[in-house]
Motif scaffolding. Sequence first.
Motif, PDB file in Angstrom:
ATOM      1  N   HIS A  80     -17.707  24.207   2.979  1.00 19.57           N
ATOM      2  CA  HIS A  80     -18.553  24.757   4.035  1.00 19.57           C
ATOM      3  C   HIS A  80     -18.030  26.099   4.545  1.00 19.57           C
ATOM      4  O   HIS A  80     -18.799  27.033   4.774  1.00 19.57           O
ATOM      5  CB  HIS A  80     -18.682  23.752   5.185  1.00 19.57           C
ATOM      6  CG  HIS A  80     -19.444  22.524   4.810  1.00 19.57           C
ATOM      7  ND1 HIS A  80     -20.813  22.531   4.653  1.00 19.57           N
ATOM      8  CD2 HIS A  80     -19.037  21.259   4.528  1.00 19.57           C
ATOM      9  CE1 HIS A  80     -21.230  21.313   4.312  1.00 19.57           C
ATOM     10  NE2 HIS A  80     -20.155  20.526   4.222  1.00 19.57           N
TER      11      HIS A  80
ATOM     12  N   ARG B  51     -27.650  28.703   3.907  1.00 21.31           N
ATOM     13  CA  ARG B  51     -27.655  27.770   5.044  1.00 21.31           C
ATOM     14  C   ARG B  51     -28.672  26.654   4.894  1.00 21.31           C
ATOM     15  O   ARG B  51     -28.577  25.636   5.577  1.00 21.31           O
ATOM     16  CB  ARG B  51     -27.863  28.550   6.346  1.00 21.31           C
ATOM     17  CG  ARG B  51     -26.616  29.360   6.710  1.00 21.31           C
ATOM     18  CD  ARG B  51     -26.730  30.084   8.016  1.00 21.31           C
ATOM     19  NE  ARG B  51     -25.476  30.766   8.321  1.00 21.31           N
ATOM     20  CZ  ARG B  51     -25.334  31.717   9.225  1.00 21.31           C
ATOM     21  NH1 ARG B  51     -26.393  32.112   9.937  1.00 21.31           N
ATOM     22  NH2 ARG B  51     -24.163  32.282   9.431  1.00 21.31           N
ATOM     23  N   ALA B  52     -29.635  26.826   3.999  1.00 23.73           N
ATOM     24  CA  ALA B  52     -30.622  25.771   3.747  1.00 23.73           C
ATOM     25  C   ALA B  52     -30.173  24.807   2.644  1.00 23.73           C
ATOM     26  O   ALA B  52     -30.820  23.783   2.401  1.00 23.73           O
ATOM     27  CB  ALA B  52     -31.963  26.401   3.359  1.00 23.73           C
ATOM     28  N   MET B  53     -29.039  25.114   2.007  1.00 23.53           N
ATOM     29  CA  MET B  53     -28.540  24.271   0.912  1.00 23.53           C
ATOM     30  C   MET B  53     -28.064  22.913   1.411  1.00 23.53           C
ATOM     31  O   MET B  53     -27.551  22.799   2.529  1.00 23.53           O
ATOM     32  CB  MET B  53     -27.353  24.951   0.216  1.00 23.53           C
ATOM     33  CG  MET B  53     -27.698  26.097  -0.681  1.00 23.53           C
ATOM     34  SD  MET B  53     -26.175  26.790  -1.410  1.00 23.53           S
ATOM     35  CE  MET B  53     -26.881  27.912  -2.614  1.00 23.53           C
ATOM     36  N   ASN B  54     -28.212  21.900   0.547  1.00 19.50           N
ATOM     37  CA  ASN B  54     -27.610  20.608   0.863  1.00 19.50           C
ATOM     38  C   ASN B  54     -26.153  20.599   0.401  1.00 19.50           C
ATOM     39  O   ASN B  54     -25.664  21.580  -0.172  1.00 19.50           O
ATOM     40  CB  ASN B  54     -28.409  19.454   0.222  1.00 19.50           C
ATOM     41  CG  ASN B  54     -28.467  19.552  -1.301  1.00 19.50           C
ATOM     42  OD1 ASN B  54     -27.503  19.970  -1.948  1.00 19.50           O
ATOM     43  ND2 ASN B  54     -29.590  19.152  -1.889  1.00 19.50           N
ATOM     44  N   GLU B  55     -25.475  19.519   0.643  1.00 25.84           N
ATOM     45  CA  GLU B  55     -24.041  19.408   0.334  1.00 25.84           C
ATOM     46  C   GLU B  55     -23.750  19.675  -1.143  1.00 25.84           C
ATOM     47  O   GLU B  55     -22.814  20.408  -1.489  1.00 25.84           O
ATOM     48  CB  GLU B  55     -23.558  18.001   0.701  1.00 25.84           C
ATOM     49  CG  GLU B  55     -22.058  17.831   0.727  1.00 25.84           C
ATOM     50  CD  GLU B  55     -21.467  18.176   2.089  1.00 25.84           C
ATOM     51  OE1 GLU B  55     -20.238  18.256   2.168  1.00 25.84           O
ATOM     52  OE2 GLU B  55     -22.217  18.374   3.041  1.00 25.84           O
ATOM     53  N   HIS B  56     -24.562  19.070  -2.009  1.00 23.54           N
ATOM     54  CA  HIS B  56     -24.353  19.210  -3.456  1.00 23.54           C
ATOM     55  C   HIS B  56     -24.535  20.653  -3.899  1.00 23.54           C
ATOM     56  O   HIS B  56     -23.743  21.180  -4.698  1.00 23.54           O
ATOM     57  CB  HIS B  56     -25.325  18.298  -4.218  1.00 23.54           C
ATOM     58  CG  HIS B  56     -25.298  18.500  -5.705  1.00 23.54           C
ATOM     59  ND1 HIS B  56     -24.271  18.051  -6.498  1.00 23.54           N
ATOM     60  CD2 HIS B  56     -26.173  19.134  -6.535  1.00 23.54           C
ATOM     61  CE1 HIS B  56     -24.505  18.383  -7.765  1.00 23.54           C
ATOM     62  NE2 HIS B  56     -25.654  19.046  -7.803  1.00 23.54           N
ATOM     63  N   GLU B  57     -25.560  21.309  -3.381  1.00 22.49           N
ATOM     64  CA  GLU B  57     -25.850  22.693  -3.778  1.00 22.49           C
ATOM     65  C   GLU B  57     -24.741  23.644  -3.325  1.00 22.49           C
ATOM     66  O   GLU B  57     -24.348  24.548  -4.071  1.00 22.49           O
ATOM     67  CB  GLU B  57     -27.195  23.115  -3.184  1.00 22.49           C
ATOM     68  CG  GLU B  57     -28.383  22.410  -3.828  1.00 22.49           C
ATOM     69  CD  GLU B  57     -29.670  22.554  -3.031  1.00 22.49           C
ATOM     70  OE1 GLU B  57     -30.744  22.398  -3.627  1.00 22.49           O
ATOM     71  OE2 GLU B  57     -29.597  22.799  -1.790  1.00 22.49           O
ATOM     72  N   LYS B  58     -24.246  23.438  -2.109  1.00 19.28           N
ATOM     73  CA  LYS B  58     -23.153  24.285  -1.621  1.00 19.28           C
ATOM     74  C   LYS B  58     -21.906  24.100  -2.478  1.00 19.28           C
ATOM     75  O   LYS B  58     -21.214  25.065  -2.818  1.00 19.28           O
ATOM     76  CB  LYS B  58     -22.835  23.968  -0.153  1.00 19.28           C
ATOM     77  CG  LYS B  58     -23.769  24.620   0.841  1.00 19.28           C
ATOM     78  CD  LYS B  58     -23.289  24.424   2.264  1.00 19.28           C
ATOM     79  CE  LYS B  58     -24.253  25.087   3.241  1.00 19.28           C
ATOM     80  NZ  LYS B  58     -23.858  24.910   4.645  1.00 19.28           N
TER      81      LYS B  58
END
Length: 207
Positions: A56, A85-92
């Motif tokens: 993060h 900032r619109a990404m989910n956990e997996h995408e980040k």
Amino acid sequence: MLDREKLKNLEARFLMQYPKGFADEEMVKILKKHKMEKMVSLTRECFSEAACSNIHVTAENMITVVSRSSMVSMFEKPKFRDFVRAMNEHEKAFMVNALRQMLHGKQQLGFEAMVAILQSGKLAKWSLVTIIPAYYYPTKEVFVKPTTAKDILRYFDVSEMTYKPTPSWKFYQQYRKLIKEAKGMVDKNLSPSNAAFTGFLMMSVKA
């Protein structure tokens, strides 16, 4: 390879105007506007291999560097911020790992993964893919600015490589090699960083 005679002519013209290259007083003023040293220091701090373990924080740091960069378009900065900032956990996690690979691991794998994740948001731009590596390794990696790259290839009639809007590892490798070889042909004061050197070329081929 760039035409040596054309390159040496550009060098001569540039050094007539700025005898000390980028160490010349006028060029120092221009470089200060880009805050290169500060951006390199910030990027090295934010994206060390250890720092990249915090997904993060690293994602937010990517937004910070892109937002502060003078080399990224004002149109791309807010789009990148909102996308991340619109990404989910997996995408980040995917994006941060792509960057970590680009800087500290399998570079081609990381490059292509970064292109893939940015493509999902229609943001696979050369500037966004290459800006952080160009700050992290300022004398090794290259920042690919589309207009500059196209102008350089056109001016020097480089036919062995073809620029395309979608970033590709093949072109990146070819362009990086081209810049490295060209740097070796001219005064060292023209290349305090690869970004500065391509800036010299950009200014010269348009003059």
